[in-house]
Design a protein around this motif. Structure first.
Motif, PDB file in Angstrom:
ATOM      1  N   ARG A 293       0.811  -1.224   0.000  1.00  0.00           N
ATOM      2  CA  ARG A 293       0.000   0.000   0.000  1.00  0.00           C
ATOM      3  C   ARG A 293       0.845   1.277   0.000  1.00  0.00           C
ATOM      4  N   GLY A 294       2.108   1.166  -0.415  1.00  0.00           N
ATOM      5  CA  GLY A 294       3.013   2.320  -0.386  1.00  0.00           C
ATOM      6  C   GLY A 294       2.542   3.486  -1.239  1.00  0.00           C
ATOM      7  N   GLY A 295       1.793   3.206  -2.317  1.00  0.00           N
ATOM      8  CA  GLY A 295       1.337   4.280  -3.210  1.00  0.00           C
ATOM      9  C   GLY A 295      -0.037   4.809  -2.841  1.00  0.00           C
ATOM     10  N   GLU A 296      -0.657   4.226  -1.833  1.00  0.00           N
ATOM     11  CA  GLU A 296      -1.992   4.694  -1.415  1.00  0.00           C
ATOM     12  C   GLU A 296      -1.837   5.798  -0.366  1.00  0.00           C
ATOM     13  N   ASN A 297      -2.974   6.447  -0.027  1.00  0.00           N
ATOM     14  CA  ASN A 297      -2.873   7.517   0.973  1.00  0.00           C
ATOM     15  C   ASN A 297      -2.855   6.937   2.391  1.00  0.00           C
ATOM     16  N   TYR A 298      -2.657   7.809   3.394  1.00  0.00           N
ATOM     17  CA  TYR A 298      -2.418   7.332   4.758  1.00  0.00           C
ATOM     18  C   TYR A 298      -3.603   6.553   5.342  1.00  0.00           C
ATOM     19  N   LEU A 299      -4.838   6.889   4.869  1.00  0.00           N
ATOM     20  CA  LEU A 299      -5.997   6.210   5.448  1.00  0.00           C
ATOM     21  C   LEU A 299      -5.954   4.697   5.216  1.00  0.00           C
ATOM     22  N   ALA A 300      -5.083   4.225   4.328  1.00  0.00           N
ATOM     23  CA  ALA A 300      -4.968   2.775   4.081  1.00  0.00           C
ATOM     24  C   ALA A 300      -4.456   2.015   5.307  1.00  0.00           C
ATOM     25  N   VAL A 301      -3.945   2.714   6.333  1.00  0.00           N
ATOM     26  CA  VAL A 301      -3.582   1.995   7.568  1.00  0.00           C
ATOM     27  C   VAL A 301      -4.832   1.368   8.207  1.00  0.00           C
ATOM     28  N   PHE A 302      -6.005   1.855   7.788  1.00  0.00           N
ATOM     29  CA  PHE A 302      -7.271   1.255   8.245  1.00  0.00           C
ATOM     30  C   PHE A 302      -7.279  -0.245   7.963  1.00  0.00           C
ATOM     31  N   GLU A 303      -6.689  -0.623   6.808  1.00  0.00           N
ATOM     32  CA  GLU A 303      -6.663  -2.057   6.441  1.00  0.00           C
ATOM     33  C   GLU A 303      -5.775  -2.835   7.410  1.00  0.00           C
ATOM     34  N   VAL A 304      -4.722  -2.210   7.917  1.00  0.00           N
ATOM     35  CA  VAL A 304      -3.864  -2.872   8.909  1.00  0.00           C
ATOM     36  C   VAL A 304      -4.651  -3.036  10.212  1.00  0.00           C
ATOM     37  N   PHE A 305      -5.377  -1.975  10.607  1.00  0.00           N
ATOM     38  CA  PHE A 305      -6.115  -2.009  11.876  1.00  0.00           C
ATOM     39  C   PHE A 305      -7.229  -3.056  11.871  1.00  0.00           C
ATOM     40  N   LYS A 306      -7.749  -3.400  10.687  1.00  0.00           N
ATOM     41  CA  LYS A 306      -8.857  -4.367  10.637  1.00  0.00           C
ATOM     42  C   LYS A 306      -8.384  -5.787  10.922  1.00  0.00           C
ATOM     43  N   GLU A 307      -7.058  -6.005  10.837  1.00  0.00           N
ATOM     44  CA  GLU A 307      -6.537  -7.366  11.043  1.00  0.00           C
ATOM     45  C   GLU A 307      -6.170  -7.576  12.505  1.00  0.00           C
TER      46      GLU A 307
END
Ligand SMILES: NC(=O)c1ccc[n+]([C@@H]2O[C@H](COP(=O)([O-])OP(=O)(O)OC[C@H]3O[C@@H](n4cnc5c(N)ncnc54)[C@H](OP(=O)(O)O)[C@@H]3O)[C@@H](O)[C@H]2O)c1
Length: 302
Positions: free
Chosen positions: A283-297
């Protein structure tokens, strides 16, 4: 029950079990609004101030439960509720319990079975304000579980604040409670850590707070979180205005600044590790809100 002169319903009798700071505030509010209120607490002297305001102090839990159709339970936790109410035996039969102690969704779901095994109705809830704000019409109280119990006692619950029914899953109220407190602690820690960081250059907290909070509200809270919440539901994180890689760079600078200034650096290190995990997930090219995907795990233990 009605007032014979006006034929208006009288305020329903309520029992409050548990007189810690929160239970005391609940009982005081019910008394102030004219509910006949019976109270019970392990340490009975905590009811002394309520008696002067018209409360009835029950000698036993069974007597307290028998005094009202509904009992608001506000003890330390679920285990304490079982320890206190189980000895009441048959007095639970046909009564309604509204449980406002904190806990986990699993504990709330277990409590429904426990109550139905004793022929008691049950609604789980969570108080989202400190004791001095109980009774304010804007104070949020969360409820979940039996809609019949919620609807049947809505008027009484509205005495305490703004009652929000979240759904039939009894775990929802304490799940929302944990989520909102998670956000509260993370936000407070963010502000406190930032204040400690500028404090390393002798900037007073009062000088920083005004600038920081006036920057945070429109720039982060409104423009980022409120406007882009729909993207979280879609899993859509376009990176054209700033990528995860760019944010990792910022987190690296924050961490190094903390070290250079001699302040605690574990909080930025954790944020940096989360961004690194998102990048490792592609997710390096996505914006910061993509950390949401980390938090869901669930946390990965390496
Ligand atoms: N205070 C707040 O700001 C706040 C805000 C939102 C939600 N809440 C929630 O509300 C609930 C009650 O909180 P609180 O602040 O009133 O105080 P608390 O310290 O969490 O709970 C105190 C109550 O639990 C009773 N208790 C504890 N251990 C017991 C035991 N072994 N047997 C019998 N009773 C026992 C206490 O009795 P004694 O008086 O005899 O010790 C008292 O009635 C908690 O779940 C808390 O998370 C509190």
């Amino acid at each position: 029950m009605t007032d014979q002169r006006s034929s208006r319903p009288l305020n329903a009798p309520v029992t409050v079990v548990g007189l810690g700071p929160m239970g005391l505030a609940l009982a005081e509010t019910l008394l102030e609004r004219g509910h006949p209120t019976t109270v019970w607490n392990r340490t009975p002297e905590k009811a002394d101030g309520l008696l002067a305001k018209g409360a009835h102090r029950a000698r036993t839990v069974a007597e307290a439960l028998s005094a009202s159709p509904v009992a608001i339970v506000c003890l330390k936790d679920y285990e304490t509720m079982y320890a206190v109410l189980d000895p009441a035996g048959d007095a639970l039969r046909g009564r309604v319990l509204v449980n406002l102690n904190s806990g986990t969704p699993g504990e709330a779901r277990t409590a429904v079975g426990w109550a139905s095994g004793r022929a008691a109705g049950y609604l789980d809830g969570a108080v989202m304000v400190p004791p001095p704000l109980v009774g304010n019409p804007e104070s949020v109280f969360l409820y979940s579980g039996s809609q019949d119990v919620f609807d049947g006692h809505r008027e009484t619950l509205a005495t305490l604040g703004d009652p929000r029914y979240l759904g039939s899953d009894p775990g929802l109220a304490v799940l929302y409670n944990a989520a909102l407190l998670d956000m509260m602690y993370a936000t407070m820690n963010g502000f406190l850590h930032a204040t400690a960081l500028v404090g390393s250059a002798k900037v007073p907290a009062v000088a920083f707070a005004d600038l920081a909070l006036n920057w945070f509200m429109p720039t982060v809270l409104d423009a980022t979180l409120v406007e882009q919440a729909a993207d979280l539901d879609k899993g859509h994180y376009p990176g054209e205005l700033g990528t995860m890689e760019m944010n990792l760079n910022a987190l690296e600078h924050i961490t190094r600044t903390c070290v250079e200034q001699g302040v605690h650096s574990e909080q930025p290190r954790l944020m940096r590790a989360i961004a690194e995990r998102a990048i490792a997930d592609g997710r390096g090219g996505e914006n910061y809100l993509a950390v949401f995907e980390v938090f869901k795990e669930a946390t990965r233990v390496s």
